[in-house]
Design a protein around this motif. Sequence first.
Motif, PDB file in Angstrom:
ATOM      1  N   GLY B 268       0.861  -1.185   0.000  1.00 28.65           N
ATOM      2  CA  GLY B 268       0.000   0.000   0.000  1.00 28.65           C
ATOM      3  C   GLY B 268       0.889   1.223   0.000  1.00 28.65           C
ATOM      4  N   GLU B 269       0.685   2.110  -0.960  1.00 32.22           N
ATOM      5  CA  GLU B 269       1.624   3.221  -1.153  1.00 32.22           C
ATOM      6  C   GLU B 269       0.985   4.580  -0.895  1.00 32.22           C
ATOM      7  OE1 GLU B 269       2.772   1.994  -5.096  1.00 32.22           O
ATOM      8  OE2 GLU B 269       4.424   0.763  -4.314  1.00 32.22           O
ATOM      9  N   TYR B 270       1.836   5.608  -0.908  1.00 36.07           N
ATOM     10  CA  TYR B 270       1.368   6.954  -0.565  1.00 36.07           C
ATOM     11  C   TYR B 270       0.340   7.495  -1.551  1.00 36.07           C
ATOM     12  CZ  TYR B 270       4.376   8.762  -4.229  1.00 36.07           C
ATOM     13  OH  TYR B 270       4.940   9.002  -5.446  1.00 36.07           O
ATOM     14  N   THR B 271       0.273   6.917  -2.747  1.00 35.91           N
ATOM     15  CA  THR B 271      -0.712   7.401  -3.711  1.00 35.91           C
ATOM     16  C   THR B 271      -2.127   6.990  -3.305  1.00 35.91           C
ATOM     17  OG1 THR B 271      -0.569   5.368  -4.975  1.00 35.91           O
ATOM     18  CG2 THR B 271       0.931   7.146  -5.612  1.00 35.91           C
ATOM     19  N   THR B 275       0.305  -0.008  -6.328  1.00 32.12           N
ATOM     20  CA  THR B 275       0.559   0.213  -7.742  1.00 32.12           C
ATOM     21  C   THR B 275       1.848  -0.420  -8.214  1.00 32.12           C
ATOM     22  OG1 THR B 275      -0.532   2.355  -7.626  1.00 32.12           O
ATOM     23  CG2 THR B 275       0.888   1.971  -9.513  1.00 32.12           C
ATOM     24  N   SER B 276       2.961  -0.117  -7.514  1.00 38.08           N
ATOM     25  CA  SER B 276       4.261  -0.474  -8.085  1.00 38.08           C
ATOM     26  C   SER B 276       4.328  -1.986  -8.215  1.00 38.08           C
ATOM     27  CB  SER B 276       5.411   0.082  -7.272  1.00 38.08           C
ATOM     28  OG  SER B 276       5.553  -0.582  -6.057  1.00 38.08           O
ATOM     29  N   PRO B 277       4.830  -2.445  -9.373  1.00 40.63           N
ATOM     30  CA  PRO B 277       4.812  -3.882  -9.635  1.00 40.63           C
ATOM     31  C   PRO B 277       5.668  -4.638  -8.623  1.00 40.63           C
ATOM     32  CG  PRO B 277       5.351  -2.634 -11.611  1.00 40.63           C
ATOM     33  CD  PRO B 277       5.374  -1.666 -10.473  1.00 40.63           C
ATOM     34  N   ARG B 278       5.224  -5.838  -8.302  1.00 39.97           N
ATOM     35  CA  ARG B 278       6.097  -6.747  -7.570  1.00 39.97           C
ATOM     36  C   ARG B 278       7.282  -6.995  -8.490  1.00 39.97           C
ATOM     37  NH1 ARG B 278       5.912 -10.589  -3.594  1.00 39.97           N
ATOM     38  NH2 ARG B 278       6.662 -12.668  -4.101  1.00 39.97           N
ATOM     39  N   ASP B 279       8.467  -6.865  -7.951  1.00 39.03           N
ATOM     40  CA  ASP B 279       9.634  -6.908  -8.829  1.00 39.03           C
ATOM     41  C   ASP B 279      10.822  -7.424  -8.024  1.00 39.03           C
ATOM     42  OD1 ASP B 279      11.091  -6.532 -11.119  1.00 39.03           O
ATOM     43  OD2 ASP B 279      10.811  -4.363 -11.227  1.00 39.03           O
ATOM     44  N   GLY B 303      -1.680   4.912   2.441  1.00 42.45           N
ATOM     45  CA  GLY B 303      -2.946   4.579   1.794  1.00 42.45           C
ATOM     46  C   GLY B 303      -3.637   5.877   1.454  1.00 42.45           C
ATOM     47  N   VAL B 304      -4.981   5.875   1.449  1.00 43.33           N
ATOM     48  CA  VAL B 304      -5.651   7.125   1.087  1.00 43.33           C
ATOM     49  C   VAL B 304      -5.342   8.166   2.161  1.00 43.33           C
ATOM     50  CG1 VAL B 304      -7.437   5.936  -0.240  1.00 43.33           C
ATOM     51  CG2 VAL B 304      -7.895   6.587   2.130  1.00 43.33           C
ATOM     52  N   SER B 341      -3.491  15.560  -2.288  1.00 43.69           N
ATOM     53  CA  SER B 341      -3.071  15.315  -3.678  1.00 43.69           C
ATOM     54  C   SER B 341      -1.983  14.247  -3.712  1.00 43.69           C
ATOM     55  CB  SER B 341      -2.548  16.609  -4.315  1.00 43.69           C
ATOM     56  OG  SER B 341      -1.194  16.840  -3.944  1.00 43.69           O
ATOM     57  N   THR B 342      -1.659  13.664  -2.575  1.00 41.06           N
ATOM     58  CA  THR B 342      -0.567  12.703  -2.417  1.00 41.06           C
ATOM     59  C   THR B 342       0.721  13.270  -3.030  1.00 41.06           C
ATOM     60  OG1 THR B 342      -0.884  11.312  -4.407  1.00 41.06           O
ATOM     61  CG2 THR B 342      -2.239  10.784  -2.497  1.00 41.06           C
TER      62      THR B 342
END
Lengths: 85, 479
Positions: B268-271, B275-279, B303-304, B341-342
Amino acid sequence: MMLHYDVFVNSLADLPEDKELQLALRDLTPGKYKYCYKNVKALVSPDPKKYEQGLQVRFGRGQIHPAPYSIKVLEQVERIPERWR
Amino acid sequence: MAFKDNREYIKALDAAGELVTINQEVDWDLEAGAIVRKVCEEQGPSPLMNRIKDYPGHRYLGAPISTYKKLAICLGLDPNSSIPQIATEYLKRTNRPPVKPVLVDKKQAPCKENILLGKDADLFMLPAPMVHDGDGGRYLATWHFVVTKDPDNGDVNWGMYRQMCYDSYTMTGPLLPFSDGGKVFHGKYKPRGLPMPFATVIGPDPLSAIAACAPSPIPESDYTGMLMGKPVELVKCETVDLEVPAHAEIVIEGEILPDVSLEEAPFGEYTGYRTSPRDLRTCYRVKAITFRNDPITTISNMGVPTDEGQLLRSFSLCLEMDALLRSQGIPITGAFMWPESTHHLVVIGVKPIYSNIAAQIAQLVFGSKLGPWFHMVVVVDDQTDIYNYNEVIHALTTKCHPQKGIHIYEGAGTPLYPFLSYEERLKMAGPKVVFDCTFPIDWDPLSEVPRLVSFKTVYPKEIQDKVLANWEKYGFKAR
Ligand SMILES: Cc1cc2nc3c(=O)[nH]c(=O)nc-3n(C[C@H](O)[C@H](O)[C@H](O)COP(=O)(O)O)c2cc1C
Ligand SMILES: [Mn+2]
């Protein structure tokens, strides 16, 4: 069914049945070590009864695939070279 | 006044009514994360969780700096200070000369109260939370920083780069190549085949954490000293040639491997999305863990809005942009990002003294070190209050010409942008846009420039004064 491990895949095509696969599994055993990664060679099947251990499948953004797979771990694989261990 | 550790800060949060102490047992597997998430969404008080399942003796502090009120408390200001007041104080402190850290003896360093070495340094002895259901693993490092050193000039960097527990002695995470730590690893250690020593500091004092996620070029330890008004106290690590804050809660020491990468994410990201792919990402091998008695692991739950990443990164990205634009002589009134606005959208106010000043502003900020982290610039004139949402949305929707006022650029991005395609995320594409909300300066002020119709702009001063003086007499309530 008891779920012993889970695995992340981009699509179910990454989990062909009965073909030896190298997988980065997460151990789901409750307790302190839950979610510890284990790299293994294994056979998997979409038939949850085919092998003894249960495998939860998750997709790229973490979504759970509703139907559990089953898995047979053949051997553990070490991905970190000896010199760093 | 500056807190030397989170324990002093927790007392201050409590005194201001910004702390909830939870003494019932909390599960590290999702329950703690869910509590912190709800606190962020409600902009509530920080939870101090005193009993964690499977981990007696360990504690959590959640959502440590997720509101402006808490940020004001960190800086020793009145909790109800306005954003411009907080920014003014922050700028005052960060514009004074750098304050070098001091080294203290191990005996004076609480972070050495417990030392685990070799095979005893097992990450699963620490209560890394499963923050969100569906994350790729347990994230131990969500409000922390990673200390590294340049092998050529000895420059030390503190950067907040997330870390996931992979197995007992391994963590993984995106050490993005344009971050300061990433540049040194990907540019120097990795090509030379050398492991990069690191120390992860979990539960640093609040101002060290703020410094570590601020995009300032000043070394973060000096920056912390500037924010504190006194040197930060450091102590030597056990197994690597690095120093860490003596009053930190937990320190993890080890090496980043030059030739191994392992799975990391999703997370879970700040956006507000995963989103960012597992890599395959950077691999941190652990050699030692040191910690205080009854250590407090910090948890930020991205998260939100609003979490501390959104709040503090919005805050510090703008202040750096402000300094950059002023250094170039651009007559700006300021720069502001709503945490909601993240930190994707920045509002910049400017006195539009020549044409295309908005494009010049956009090119400067997009082309700077700050560029990868945001993609929308809204340029308003000096009559618009950049902190006033109503005024900014009004300017955007009335002054920006859809064909002439919106310009699109290519820039550097991150894998975290939710609107990018999968391939674009992997390539870290960075499409950018500027919305020019200034009227063209060559419009005739008498015949062409529209006149703003507001109480303050279209009534003679004496009418305004009369209406204000009679406001309550008319029957309205005073505001
Ligand atoms: C909670 C949090 C997590 C972050 N995680 C990462 C990360 O995993 N990788 C990264 O490159 N930047 C990450 N960032 C952004 C960096 O902290 C930020 O760019 C900071 O300025 C880095 O310091 P540097 O300028 O010394 O590289 C994160 C920020 C926050 C607030
Ligand atoms: Mn830095």
